[in-house]
Design an enzyme around this catalytic site. Structure first.
Site, PDB file in Angstrom:
ATOM      1  N   ASP A 132     -33.521 -68.197  -5.816  1.00  0.00           N
ATOM      2  CA  ASP A 132     -34.720 -67.580  -5.243  1.00  0.00           C
ATOM      3  C   ASP A 132     -35.355 -66.540  -6.153  1.00  0.00           C
ATOM      4  OD1 ASP A 132     -32.590 -65.862  -4.880  1.00  0.00           O
ATOM      5  OD2 ASP A 132     -32.792 -65.727  -2.704  1.00  0.00           O
ATOM      6  N   ASP A 169     -26.450 -56.492  -3.672  1.00  0.00           N
ATOM      7  CA  ASP A 169     -25.681 -57.445  -2.868  1.00  0.00           C
ATOM      8  C   ASP A 169     -24.180 -57.369  -3.114  1.00  0.00           C
ATOM      9  OD1 ASP A 169     -28.131 -58.269  -1.877  1.00  0.00           O
ATOM     10  OD2 ASP A 169     -28.265 -59.985  -3.199  1.00  0.00           O
TER      11      ASP A 169
END
Length: 882
Positions: free
Chosen positions: A71, A472
């Site tokens: 992405d 993340d």
């Protein structure tokens, strides 16, 4: 979980597109005029994965031709021989950084060299450029680009719903693109060179995740979701983000379109796959990829027009939607589907061998909380995938995954399955064991995919060469740059880590901060960032912000989210509010004077001379907007540099006054300092910015008077540079953080002798790479070593030796050796200490890499001189008795 919050900015060129329906062909990747350059080798610091894999595409016309899309981190092609992935979009630069967001990939099954990618990162204001369709005739080695008259959202909601690009297998000149944002269906009839909107397609979609989102991220129309073909007929099927009208078709090769009668409603069709006479769809109640609480799997008999609900789980028992959907092209009637989101206790995969009439699960309950599993997980290649977890059953670590939008059986091999998660790419080569009630093994297949968003980097003068702060997955203590580390930062993990720093004069002391959902938001280390303990924090802290550690570890200054700037003289156990500096300022420590700290906010530079207690604003002019980063110079009290959109500024009086750095610098993204060039007294300076009109990564060996470019147009890495660090131990090495392509480290291919490249003529030295390699047998039960020449030039060369522990237990140290036969000399080493006596060379481990687990490896690099030929020595000895 991947979030839309990313670092953006820089200077962008507006995309030029036609206003007409047909889009003109734009040029390919921008090729800048040549700048003075020095050859460098660029490699990823190995993490493997670290982000969402929304799409995996097998070419149905050529075995082992596989693509993966991410992405925010570009696209990849599988290299079977290396068992790793090759990045395909590293040429994307600062101006078009959004093109590293890949919404879809289409592989041509007829002319298998052709591949297409729909690129663009955001459809709202975060990405200033329109999207594009890239086309390649050589499997992604080179690309041409056609700009679109609208944006494309590779990192928008709904990005995992099918492949929006598709090649017509009956006429491969035709390529379809199902667009988001109400832009409808588009088609090219010339291999993707020009595009026109399909005027007769009746529905542009209407599903919006959150119409009230003011940012535009959740409030966009997710549009059309996938295109697929019937290989045996002229039928074309298109998914639409419309819960009442989710699937359309054309029975005449795209001339006319209709809503398929009798179709199930109430959900969004995430995937559509044709196998024989059946169209299968997997649906969910949301566009994903983070949510989805209901859905169904349905089958259309294309010969009778009858739809059948073939959901694996009764509606009353569903707490998840369905997304990942695949069929076995070698075994008609065999299909699999994955849960869209099943956070607890784990994802579920279902398999049917009778066209969906009956299903089996990859795991089943066996008296709560016990489970029976058809699989085992082997994460030894990427051990951090357990997320440092030891959860209470029935949850397990590692998990099968989450956000399982991509699930693909190899069309040539029924045993091979690949699937993406929010953190990595997994797979098995034993899938049909499922049908024989025999356990199969799932492993990560992510080598070569580096998808982390890098928020900060530190390279201390002792200890591990690099410590990272990542979105993340938090970050790592990188004891070996070429080896996946066993775990990410822990105790505390801090979620996305936003900043870290060490004491320049006491580099074992580290502090890092992050965006944990609750306290703590800070961690302290006294062993160089390997082990951590939680610190205390001021009241009101909601996120990490930035942090700076005084040169002698006597003070720490923290600028967290949710609270103002604070300082601590007790290594983070107590905090006092700083004065004279606004909340949210970026903070930095002087690298020589323990009492001096700097801050930047809203166009002003602030300085503290009392350990962070009070700050005073400088009257010096600063860049007022855009990306601004400041760094102090190790060993030089009061010297701080600022990179911003007005260029590169340097102060030698602790921020009172600044002077512009010359050498043709017109814009700076970030600056860092590394080991001085041989014979130089000033540190090497690294710059991500613009020099002589060229965007790139640069190095100067004379304090910015002259620069050499050390990357090239094929190695730009998109929106890179907000994290940057020079290596204080290895001249010329720099660590580059990217927003989605992980961490890169770059080393010179030039030699240590002669004039330094930054003040020499602009002619690049000639460099060649030797294919010669020498491998030792090593000590039985001990270790082996591999010697490799990685680059050479007139009078010198660069090499590396990889040491691998072949014993059953961990090493406590190692030694390698060899004898030169042509007068070569080792002049510099890193990752180990090299000594030479006559022709004999011996290298012992560094302090951080002597301990190698069984099967683990580490690499020693070195520079050498030659008087003529440079044969590879043999044998290379290796001993675990240093």
């Amino acid at each position: 979980m991947r979030t839309p919050a990313r670092r953006f900015g820089g200077v962008f060129l507006a995309a030029v597109v036609t206003a007409a329906t047909v889009v003109a062909v734009a040029s390919g990747p921008h090729v800048a005029a040549a700048a003075p350059a020095e050859p460098y080798s660029w490699k990823n610091v190995r993490i493997d994965g670290g982000g969402f894999i929304p799409g995996i595409v097998f070419n149905h016309g050529e075995k082992d031709l596989v693509y993966a899309r991410t992405d925010i981190g570009g696209a990849y092609r599988w290299d079977r021989s290396a068992q790793s992935w090759t990045p395909l979009l590293d040429w994307v630069g600062q101006d078009d950084w959004g093109h590293n967001g890949v919404l879809s990939i289409a592989a041509d099954p007829v002319d298998t060299g052709r591949v297409y990618a729909a690129v663009g990162m955001y459809t709202n204001s975060w990405d200033p450029n329109n999207g594009a369709v890239l086309r390649s005739a050589d499997k992604g080695a080179t690309w041409q680009r056609t700009m679109l008259p609208f944006k494309v959202g590779g990192n928008m909601p709904g990005r995992g719903m099918g492949e929006r690009l598709a090649v017509d297998p009956h006429d491969n000149r035709k390529v379809y693109f199902a667009a988001e944002g109400g832009n409808g269906l588009w088609r090219s009839t010339d291999y993707g060179a020009t595009w026109a909107k399909v005027a007769g397609f009746p529905n542009a979609g209407n599903y919006v995740a959150d119409p009230s989102d003011p940012s535009g991220y959740q409030s966009q129309n997710q549009g059309l979701t996938w295109v697929t073909f019937d290989p045996e007929s002229p039928a074309v099927y298109v998914g639409v983000a419309d819960k009442e009208n989710p699937v359309y078709r054309s029975l005449d090769s795209g001339a006319t379109w209709e809503r398929i009668p009798g179709q199930p409603t109430g959900y969004l069709a995430h995937k559509g796959v044709v196998d024989g006479r059946y169209l299968y769809i997997a649906t969910s109640d949301t566009g994903g990829p983070y949510d989805g609480a209901a859905g169904q799997v349905a089958r259309l008999d294309t010969t009778t027009g009858v739809w059948t609900d073939i959901s694996p789980v009764p509606a009353a028992d569903r707490y998840h939607g369905y997304s990942g959907l695949t069929v076995d092209r070698q075994k008609p009637g065999t299909l699999m589907v994955a849960t869209q989101i099943s956070w607890w206790p784990d994802a579920i995969f279902f398999r049917s061998t009778d066209y969906g009439a009956t299903w089996t699960r990859i795991w089943d309950w066996n008296g709560y909380p016990n489970q029976t599993k058809r699989y085992t997980m082997d994460i030894s290649a990427n051990p951090w995938l357990d997320f440092n977890g030891n959860p209470t059953p029935p949850e397990t670590a590692p998990k099968l995954g989450w956000m399982n939008e991509s699930l693909e059986i190899d069309p040539f091999d029924s045993d091979r399955l690949l699937y993406g998660t929010g953190a990595t790419l997994y797979g098995t080569t034993e899938l049909t064991n499922w049908d024989r009630d025999t356990t199969f093994t799932i492993k990560p297949f992510a080598k070569g995919i580096e998808e982390t968003a890098v928020l900060d980097l530190a390279s201390p003068p002792t200890g591990a060469p690099l410590v990272s702060a990542l979105g993340d997955v938090g970050g790592f203590h990188h004891a070996d740059l070429d080896t996946v580390q066993p775990s990410f930062h822990d105790s505390p993990t801090l979620g996305s880590n936003t900043g870290l720093d060490f004491a320049e004069l006491d580099p074992a002391f580290f502090v890092r901060v992050g965006n944990a959902e609750a306290a703590p938001h800070i961690g302290i280390s006294t062993d160089g960032g390997k082990n951590w303990y939680p610190g205390q924090e001021p009241s009101g802290v909601t996120g990490g912000g930035t942090v700076a550690v005084g040169a002698d570890a006597g003070a720490v200054v923290w600028s967290p989210a949710g609270a103002g700037v604070h300082y601590s003289t007790t290594r983070g156990s107590t905090w006092t509010a700083s004065t004279g500096i606004p909340a949210g300022a970026e903070v930095e420590s002087d690298r020589a004077n323990p009492k001096t700290f700097y801050g930047y906010a809203a166009g002003k530079l602030y300085t503290s001379t009392d350990g962070g207690a009070t700050f005073t604003a400088s009257s010096a002019a600063m860049p007022g907007e855009g990306r601004v980063n400041l760094k102090a110079v190790p060993g030089a009290a009061g010297e701080v540099w600022v990179a911003g959109n007005t260029g590169l500024l340097r102060s030698t009086d602790a921020g009172k006054t600044f002077t512009p750095v010359g050498g043709g610098v017109t814009e700076g993204v970030n600056v860092a300092f590394g080991k001085a060039a041989p014979g130089a007294t000033r540190p090497a300076v690294f710059l991500v910015g613009t020099v002589d009109g060229v965007d790139g990564v640069f190095r100067s060996d004379n304090s910015g008077a002259a620069w050499v470019r050390i990357n090239d147009d094929q190695h730009q890495y998109g929106n890179a540079g907000d994290a940057l660090a020079g290596d204080p131990r290895i001249y010329g090495r720099v660590y580059l953080g990217t927003n989605g392509r992980g961490i890169l480290y770059a080393d010179r291919q030039g030699g240590p002798s002669g004039p330094t490249p930054s003040i020499s003529a602009s002619v690049s030295p000639s460099v060649s790479v030797s294919p010669s390699v020498s491998v030792s047998a090593g000590t039985p039960g001990g270790c082996t070593a591999t010697y490799r020449v990685t680059g050479q030039w007139a009078g010198g060369f660069q090499g590396e030796v990889t040491v691998k522990n072949t014993g059953a237990s961990a090493t406590t140290g190692w030694r390698v050796g060899w004898t030169y036969t042509s007068g070569q000399t080792v002049t510099q080493s890193w990752g180990g200490t090299a000594t030479q006596s006559g022709t004999a060379v011996s290298v012992v481990n560094a302090g951080y890499n002597g301990t190698l687990a069984s099967g683990a490896s580490t690499t020693v690099g070195f520079l050498g001189g030659t008087t003529g030929s440079n044969p590879v020595p043999s044998p290379i000895t290796c001993s675990t008795t240093p």
